[in-house]
Design an enzyme around this catalytic site. Sequence first.
Site, PDB file in Angstrom:
ATOM      1  N   HIS A   1      -1.800  -5.701   6.923  1.00 27.21           N
ATOM      2  CA  HIS A   1      -2.128  -4.384   6.373  1.00 27.21           C
ATOM      3  C   HIS A   1      -0.868  -3.655   5.897  1.00 27.21           C
ATOM      4  CE1 HIS A   1      -1.256  -3.752  10.629  1.00 27.21           C
ATOM      5  NE2 HIS A   1      -0.862  -2.532  10.308  1.00 27.21           N
TER       6      HIS A   1
ATOM      7  N   THR B   1       0.745  -3.514   0.571  1.00 26.17           N
ATOM      8  CA  THR B   1       1.511  -4.341  -0.369  1.00 26.17           C
ATOM      9  C   THR B   1       2.338  -5.399   0.348  1.00 26.17           C
ATOM     10  OG1 THR B   1       3.162  -2.579  -0.287  1.00 26.17           O
ATOM     11  CG2 THR B   1       1.730  -2.613  -2.223  1.00 26.17           C
ATOM     12  N   ARG B   2       2.516  -6.527  -0.322  1.00 25.47           N
ATOM     13  CA  ARG B   2       3.405  -7.583   0.138  1.00 25.47           C
ATOM     14  C   ARG B   2       4.182  -8.099  -1.061  1.00 25.47           C
ATOM     15  NH1 ARG B   2       2.174  -5.741   4.331  1.00 25.47           N
ATOM     16  NH2 ARG B   2       1.383  -6.777   6.195  1.00 25.47           N
TER      17      ARG B   2
ATOM     18  N   LYS C   1       7.825   2.664  -0.457  1.00 20.72           N
ATOM     19  CA  LYS C   1       7.644   1.925   0.805  1.00 20.72           C
ATOM     20  C   LYS C   1       8.910   1.135   1.128  1.00 20.72           C
ATOM     21  CE  LYS C   1       4.957  -1.825   2.839  1.00 20.72           C
ATOM     22  NZ  LYS C   1       3.794  -2.717   2.673  1.00 20.72           N
TER      23      LYS C   1
ATOM     24  N   HIS D   1      13.341  -5.933   7.893  1.00 21.66           N
ATOM     25  CA  HIS D   1      12.807  -7.285   8.091  1.00 21.66           C
ATOM     26  C   HIS D   1      13.449  -7.778   9.393  1.00 21.66           C
ATOM     27  CE1 HIS D   1      11.392 -11.288   7.221  1.00 21.66           C
ATOM     28  NE2 HIS D   1      12.564 -11.778   6.889  1.00 21.66           N
TER      29      HIS D   1
ATOM     30  N   CYS E   1       2.921  -2.866  12.285  1.00 28.75           N
ATOM     31  CA  CYS E   1       2.326  -4.164  11.957  1.00 28.75           C
ATOM     32  C   CYS E   1       3.066  -5.179  12.835  1.00 28.75           C
ATOM     33  CB  CYS E   1       2.648  -4.429  10.489  1.00 28.75           C
ATOM     34  SG  CYS E   1       1.545  -5.507   9.585  1.00 28.75           S
TER      35      CYS E   1
ATOM     36  N   LYS F   1       2.473 -14.205   0.755  1.00 29.96           N
ATOM     37  CA  LYS F   1       2.453 -14.723  -0.618  1.00 29.96           C
ATOM     38  C   LYS F   1       1.886 -16.132  -0.689  1.00 29.96           C
ATOM     39  CE  LYS F   1       7.001 -14.154  -0.564  1.00 29.96           C
ATOM     40  NZ  LYS F   1       7.134 -14.045   0.929  1.00 29.96           N
TER      41      LYS F   1
END
Length: 380
Positions: free
Chosen positions: A46, A49-50, A264, A268, A312, A345
Amino acid sequence: MAKSHDVIIAGLGAMGSAAAYHLAHRGMRVIGFDRFAPPHTFGSSHGKTRIIREAYFENPAYVPLVQRAYQLWSELESRARTTLLLKTGGLMIGQPDSELVAGARLSAERHALEHEILSSAEVTRRFPCLNPQANMIAVYEPRAGILFAEACLSAHLALAQSHGAQIHDHEPLLRWRADSRGVSVATERATYRAEWLVISAGSWAAQLLADLEPPLTVERQVQFWFDPIGPRASFSATRCPVHLWQFDDRQFFYGFPDLGEGVKVARHHRGICGSLDSLSREVDAEEIADMRSLVGRFLPNADGALRSAAVCQYTNTPDGHFWIDRHPAHANVLIASACCGHGFKFASVVGEILADLATHRNVSFDLSLFGNRWPLRAGR
Ligand SMILES: Cc1cc2nc3c(=O)[nH]c(=O)nc-3n(C[C@H](O)[C@H](O)[C@H](O)COP(=O)(O)OP(=O)(O)OC[C@H]3O[C@@H](n4cnc5c(N)ncnc54)[C@H](O)[C@@H]3O)c2cc1C
């Protein structure tokens, strides 16, 4: 008990929904279960966007997979009659010898991908919203862009259902058994039998594979949306590519253009690793201050009001590569744990690979990077 299905899918997130679609499209009788009602906000898929990118810094072996993934996302867009991918171009920014820049360059060169190498000054000139340090360079790839995550998942599920897949929301798998005659799974409602079981339960996969004691860890990650200060247009999708940064040695963060909901950004990795039960969904002031300090350094015009934040989680393997293989003790049980913070992806192609395995077709990719590769317990 008679087998009323060919394939049972445990977990209908990014990977499971894609598997459901590809299998049902091939005429397999599919039944899929989820703990919640996907798309939902409790797993890894969720936040709207990715990033999709091709000059893959993690390993050039991913490039053929992502190229097939692009084709499949495009086919899915046509079949679902909706936009799932927005091409923005992508920048991998860091010092020339950083894992990110050197790795992206290696993949681009090895696979002859269209790309440019930009100096720090060129990045700022072409993309004024970005502020790299003078000792950084960037790999620019024009094909990178944004996948609309929940829309991708919904498209896979809707098309799977249109090809006859049965979807059972709010019905988690509790247990499963397998032998040479097939698999049987138990939920609170019933027991189901099929020839194949796909375990694509994301952060819950380790629970369903407890017999193997797999070395998967769950890592909390926060996504932030900030209002730009200054002109919004400098963060529009035509002027701000998706961007990944490696800075201060081995730290990473990434960002997206403003698609109307703010800019956004997220780190990482570097999140807290722990059990799902202890994972806090609250974002504290220290986390916001940490992200603001990165925004201030690298995207100073995005340092406006915090619009929202979402927690997330990543499911990580020890080496950061996916785990896609047959269960070591049961060839008819397929495992798809493809996260490590970069799996979305690939969901379209992972779904196709799982369908190939369950329909005895040859898989046209080298999956050796993703196989069972740790000392797993023998299994039942
Ligand atoms: C913050 C964040 C940013 C990311 N950014 C990117 C990016 O830019 N690009 C990229 O490519 N990737 C990215 N990723 C990684 C990508 O999102 C994941 O690889 C992908 O979402 C993993 O999908 P999944 O199907 O494994 O897990 P999920 O989508 O979480 O699906 C697992 C599903 O299993 C269900 N489930 C759990 N237990 C059971 C059970 N017992 N029975 C039935 N169902 C069950 C869950 O409810 C859930 O729906 C990011 C991940 C995060 C968290």
